[in-house]
Design a protein around this motif. Sequence first.
Motif, PDB file in Angstrom:
ATOM      1  N   GLY A 227       0.796  -1.223   0.000  1.00 19.41           N
ATOM      2  CA  GLY A 227       0.000   0.000   0.000  1.00 19.41           C
ATOM      3  C   GLY A 227       0.825   1.268   0.000  1.00 19.41           C
ATOM      4  N   HIS A 228       2.117   1.162   0.369  1.00 21.12           N
ATOM      5  CA  HIS A 228       2.983   2.337   0.376  1.00 21.12           C
ATOM      6  C   HIS A 228       3.553   2.665  -0.997  1.00 21.12           C
ATOM      7  N   LEU A 229       3.550   1.693  -1.916  1.00 22.64           N
ATOM      8  CA  LEU A 229       4.199   1.896  -3.214  1.00 22.64           C
ATOM      9  C   LEU A 229       3.662   3.102  -3.978  1.00 22.64           C
ATOM     10  N   PRO A 230       2.330   3.299  -4.065  1.00 20.46           N
ATOM     11  CA  PRO A 230       1.852   4.490  -4.778  1.00 20.46           C
ATOM     12  C   PRO A 230       2.360   5.798  -4.165  1.00 20.46           C
ATOM     13  N   TRP A 231       2.484   5.807  -2.836  1.00 21.73           N
ATOM     14  CA  TRP A 231       2.974   7.025  -2.185  1.00 21.73           C
ATOM     15  C   TRP A 231       4.444   7.258  -2.487  1.00 21.73           C
ATOM     16  N   TYR A 232       5.246   6.200  -2.429  1.00 22.07           N
ATOM     17  CA  TYR A 232       6.659   6.369  -2.758  1.00 22.07           C
ATOM     18  C   TYR A 232       6.845   6.716  -4.236  1.00 22.07           C
ATOM     19  N   LEU A 233       5.968   6.216  -5.089  1.00 22.11           N
ATOM     20  CA  LEU A 233       5.999   6.616  -6.496  1.00 22.11           C
ATOM     21  C   LEU A 233       5.744   8.116  -6.622  1.00 22.11           C
ATOM     22  N   LEU A 234       4.736   8.609  -5.906  1.00 22.27           N
ATOM     23  CA  LEU A 234       4.434  10.041  -5.925  1.00 22.27           C
ATOM     24  C   LEU A 234       5.602  10.848  -5.373  1.00 22.27           C
ATOM     25  N   PHE A 235       6.201  10.364  -4.287  1.00 19.25           N
ATOM     26  CA  PHE A 235       7.347  11.067  -3.718  1.00 19.25           C
ATOM     27  C   PHE A 235       8.492  11.139  -4.715  1.00 19.25           C
ATOM     28  N   GLY A 236       8.740  10.058  -5.445  1.00 16.23           N
ATOM     29  CA  GLY A 236       9.797  10.058  -6.439  1.00 16.23           C
ATOM     30  C   GLY A 236       9.525  11.029  -7.575  1.00 16.23           C
ATOM     31  N   LEU A 237       8.279  11.075  -8.029  1.00 13.58           N
ATOM     32  CA  LEU A 237       7.917  12.014  -9.089  1.00 13.58           C
ATOM     33  C   LEU A 237       8.131  13.458  -8.641  1.00 13.58           C
ATOM     34  N   LEU A 238       7.695  13.755  -7.420  1.00 21.29           N
ATOM     35  CA  LEU A 238       7.832  15.118  -6.903  1.00 21.29           C
ATOM     36  C   LEU A 238       9.303  15.474  -6.695  1.00 21.29           C
ATOM     37  N   ALA A 239      10.075  14.534  -6.136  1.00 19.07           N
ATOM     38  CA  ALA A 239      11.487  14.807  -5.880  1.00 19.07           C
ATOM     39  C   ALA A 239      12.262  14.978  -7.186  1.00 19.07           C
ATOM     40  N   GLY A 240      11.945  14.178  -8.203  1.00 19.11           N
ATOM     41  CA  GLY A 240      12.613  14.314  -9.495  1.00 19.11           C
ATOM     42  C   GLY A 240      12.333  15.662 -10.135  1.00 19.11           C
ATOM     43  N   GLY A 241      11.066  16.088 -10.087  1.00 18.89           N
ATOM     44  CA  GLY A 241      10.729  17.403 -10.614  1.00 18.89           C
ATOM     45  C   GLY A 241      11.411  18.516  -9.838  1.00 18.89           C
ATOM     46  N   ALA A 242      11.462  18.369  -8.511  1.00 21.50           N
ATOM     47  CA  ALA A 242      12.130  19.381  -7.680  1.00 21.50           C
ATOM     48  C   ALA A 242      13.624  19.442  -7.977  1.00 21.50           C
ATOM     49  N   ALA A 243      14.257  18.281  -8.195  1.00 18.38           N
ATOM     50  CA  ALA A 243      15.691  18.256  -8.489  1.00 18.38           C
ATOM     51  C   ALA A 243      15.995  18.968  -9.803  1.00 18.38           C
ATOM     52  N   ALA A 244      15.204  18.689 -10.835  1.00 17.63           N
ATOM     53  CA  ALA A 244      15.415  19.356 -12.121  1.00 17.63           C
ATOM     54  C   ALA A 244      15.169  20.852 -12.005  1.00 17.63           C
ATOM     55  N   GLY A 245      14.090  21.229 -11.318  1.00 15.21           N
ATOM     56  CA  GLY A 245      13.778  22.648 -11.158  1.00 15.21           C
ATOM     57  C   GLY A 245      14.842  23.374 -10.351  1.00 15.21           C
ATOM     58  N   MET A 246      15.325  22.749  -9.288  1.00 17.04           N
ATOM     59  CA  MET A 246      16.352  23.365  -8.447  1.00 17.04           C
ATOM     60  C   MET A 246      17.648  23.559  -9.225  1.00 17.04           C
ATOM     61  N   THR A 247      18.041  22.549 -10.001  1.00 15.56           N
ATOM     62  CA  THR A 247      19.275  22.648 -10.778  1.00 15.56           C
ATOM     63  C   THR A 247      19.166  23.736 -11.834  1.00 15.56           C
TER      64      THR A 247
END
Length: 446
Positions: A227-247
């Motif tokens: 049940g945690h997998l969808p949440w960790y998927l969402l966290f990964g999507l958000l973190a990836g977007g944040a990393a690209a935006g921050m860079t």
Amino acid sequence: MSEYRTGRMLLAGGLLGALGVLSAFCLTRLIGLALHLVWLGEIGFHLVEPHESPWAGRWFTLLFPVIGAGIIGLMLRYGSRMIAGHGIPEAMESILYRDSRMNLKVAILKPLSAAISIGTGGPYGAEGPIIMTGGAVGSLLGQLFPASAAERKVMLAAGAAAGMVGIFGTPLAAVLLVTELLLFEWSARALIPVSVSAAVAMALRAPIMGDSGPLFPDVRVMPLAVGHLPWYLLFGLLAGGAAAGMTWLLYWIEDRYEAIPWLNYATRPLLGALLVGIVGVFFPRALGVGYDNIAGILSGQFGVGLVLAILVGKFAAWSLSLGSGTSGGVLAPILMIGGALGGLIGHLTVGLTGLPPGLVALAFMAALFGASTRATITAILFAAEVTGHFDALVPLLFTCAVATMVAGRLLPYSIMTGKLVRRGRIVVQDYVAPEAPVREAVVNGD
């Protein structure tokens, strides 16, 4: 003669392990001395935070970063321009385009400039400067004795890994970090000396640095459930977007500084320091190394308001300062920004996910680190080693993989390679075996 002389390289790895952790000791004590002198008006050598100063938040403190930037500007002008930035791109460039040759001036000026920058309130950690300093020590050792360019590369990486072990106590992550960012090679002949260096540094860390445990042990971890997998998927999507935006935003800020006609590489840090000083007056926790901020976020002790303030304040101070071309680092700020973003999301979603905010903060911390540097496996192991929670590896593996994939799709370069790519340098971080000659093969016994 073999490109790598195994016995000598093993001895060099052991020696560089000792020199690397000694370099880390000297750097942290230099930073501690600068912090004590500037913020407490006394002599001391252990790390303190600017927000602990009785002067924190007063208007005259905005001059502290400006004074530090003025000194660094003189070092840039009359010393070496290689001390600018966070150090890792310069180490990469030395390996790729200068046969792994770094000079003594860099080995001396980089830690000194980092101590001045952080000591006067610069929002950095010591890991970027120590990686470059340890790398310079390894390169110098390779120049003192007859060594091929390939051997000097390994020595540079071994020194860098030992320095990182001295700061964080993460030997596995240190070996992988220099492999993913500096060695540009995945082979036993290169990895073994670096591994020896990291192991020696870890053995010497407790007696020399006076610290042997994980930096951030207070994280509540839960096993991964379906049940945690969808949440960790969402966290990964958000973190990836944040990393690209921050860079992207960091290099955009750098371009804005360079577009100011009345500033040059030696004076731009003054403007950045003034802006950082103003941020520090309103939010002193944005200044300095900030390991206590990371610990508070991961342990779940900080509330939503403070976590949000750390996220905004640290990112503003760090990007405005580093973008000006001063001497600083990226790893500790990325860890804090990622942890704060995850802590904020963790607090807001805990009723839905059932995941502790500190665990979500850890996942974002690792994912932002991995996605912004493209050193994914390093980020996963680093988060486990720096907390001592290897039971968090599986959720970290999933989140970091998703985040790195997203960042790679959004931005073609990382925070480490962006500066080199923008200079027209070619940097390849993917390791593949060379294609073998095509030959006729017997299939199924025919």
